[in-house]
Design an enzyme around this catalytic site. Structure first.
Site, mmCIF file in Angstrom:
data_model
loop_
_atom_site.group_PDB
_atom_site.id
_atom_site.type_symbol
_atom_site.label_atom_id
_atom_site.label_comp_id
_atom_site.label_asym_id
_atom_site.label_seq_id
_atom_site.Cartn_x
_atom_site.Cartn_y
_atom_site.Cartn_z
ATOM 1 N N ASP A 66 36.239 54.600 62.004
ATOM 2 C CA ASP A 66 34.946 53.927 62.109
ATOM 3 C C ASP A 66 34.953 52.624 61.304
ATOM 4 O O ASP A 66 34.486 51.582 61.774
ATOM 5 C CB ASP A 66 33.843 54.872 61.602
ATOM 6 C CG ASP A 66 32.481 54.224 61.586
ATOM 7 O OD1 ASP A 66 31.953 53.892 62.670
ATOM 8 O OD2 ASP A 66 31.918 54.034 60.490
ATOM 9 N N GLU A 137 37.470 56.727 67.650
ATOM 10 C CA GLU A 137 37.567 56.278 66.261
ATOM 11 C C GLU A 137 38.799 56.865 65.579
ATOM 12 O O GLU A 137 39.531 56.154 64.872
ATOM 13 C CB GLU A 137 36.296 56.674 65.502
ATOM 14 C CG GLU A 137 35.060 55.901 65.935
ATOM 15 C CD GLU A 137 33.773 56.440 65.366
ATOM 16 O OE1 GLU A 137 32.785 55.686 65.321
ATOM 17 O OE2 GLU A 137 33.726 57.632 64.966
#
Length: 244
Positions: A66, A137
Site C-alpha cells: 500500500d 498491493e
C-alpha cells in the site's frame, strides 16, 4: 534480491503451485526470482485454516505494498503531470482506491491465482474487491522485494497510468468524499458527517460499516475492510442518491 531475509522462513511452493506461478510470470512478461514471495502475495488469510497449509498470508505484504503504490503514484503525478496539490491528492486517492486496485487485479486475473479456504472461495472470495485489491498491493510488495523499485514502478505505472490520465482530464472532484463534500456544501450549506455503525470480525478480517449523515439524517451506508474504504463506499452511495 533487495531484502534477502524476507522470504527466509517461507516454504517453497509445491510443483502444481510453482507451475501456476510460472505461467503468471510468463503472462506478465517478467521473471520472478523468488517464487515464494509471489506465492505469499497471492495467499489469502483464510488459507491458514486449510489442512496442510503454511500459516502465512499476504497481510504484511499488503500493508507494505500500500505504501509502495502510494509513493509510486505520487511520484508519477508529481513528475509527469502539471497539477495542484489538491488535484494530485484527489487523483491519487481515486487511483489507489479499492475499486481501482481491484479492477487492476481483475485485469491480471489474480482471482484465479488466489489461495484461500474452500469456504471463502465458495462465498465469492476470489471475486471480492477487497481481496483483489489486497492481492494487488501484496503483489507489488513482492515485486519490490524480489526485483527492486524500478520493476515495481514499471508494473504499477503500467497498470494504473491509463486511469491516472483519465482522472487528470476530469474536471470533477475525483475522490468520492471530496465530491460529496462539494455537493453537500453547495446544496445544503453544511458538510457530511461519517459515523461508525459497527465493526465485526477478527483483527485480520475486520469489517467496518459507516454511515454518512447530513443535517442529522442518514443518507447512506458503506461497508469495507477498513474505515477509509467503508467511508468511501458510503460517499459513493450518497452521491448516487443525491444526484438522482
Amino acid at each position: 534480491m533487495l531484502v534477502p531475509n524476507v522470504s527466509a522462513g517461507l516454504p517453497q511452493p509445491d510443483l502444481a503451485r510453482l507451475e501456476q506461478l510460472k505461467e503468471l510470470s510468463r503472462r506478465l512478461e517478467f521473471r520472478f526470482r523468488d517464487y515464494r514471495l509471489y506465492d505469499l502475495a497471492l495467499t489469502h488469510s483464510s488459507y491458514s485454516n486449510e489442512p496442510g497449509s503454511h500459516r502465512m498470508n499476504n497481510q504484511r505484504l499488503e500493508y507494505f505494498g500500500d505504501s509502495i503504490i502510494g509513493f509510486i503514484v505520487n511520484e508519477h503525478l508529481f513528475l509527469d503531470y502539471k497539477l495542484s496539490e489538491g488535484q494530485m491528492a484527489r487523483i491519487k486517492s481515486a487511483a489507489v482506491s479499492e475499486k481501482s486496485l481491484a479492477s487492476a487485479a481483475r485485469a491480471l486475473r489474480f482471482g484465479a491465482y488466489l489461495r484461500m479456504s474452500k469456504g471463502e472461495r465458495k462465498s465469492g472470495g476470489s471475486r471480492r474487491p477487497s481481496n483483489l485489491a489486497d492481492a494487488f498491493e501484496a503483489f507489488v510488495a513482492a515485486i519490490y522485494i524480489d526485483r527492486g523499485m524500478k520493476q515495481a514502478r514499471q508494473f504499477v505505472v503500467g497498470m494504473l497510468d491509463s486511469r491516472l490520465r483519465n482522472l487528470s482530464q476530469s474536471g470533477r472532484a475525483l475522490d468520492p468524499k471530496s465530491a460529496l463534500q462539494e455537493l453537500v456544501q453547495k446544496q445544503f450549506r453544511t458538510h457530511p458527517v461519517y459515523e461508525l455503525v459497527s465493526q465485526e470480525g477478527p483483527d485480520h478480517k475486520r469489517e467496518f460499516v459507516y454511515r454518512v449523515v447530513i443535517d442529522s439524517r442518514e443518507i447512506a451506508r458503506g461497508m469495507g475492510s477498513s474505515r477509509k474504504r467503508a467511508e468511501r463506499q458510503a460517499a459513493i452511495r450518497a452521491l448516487d442518491l443525491l444526484r438522482e
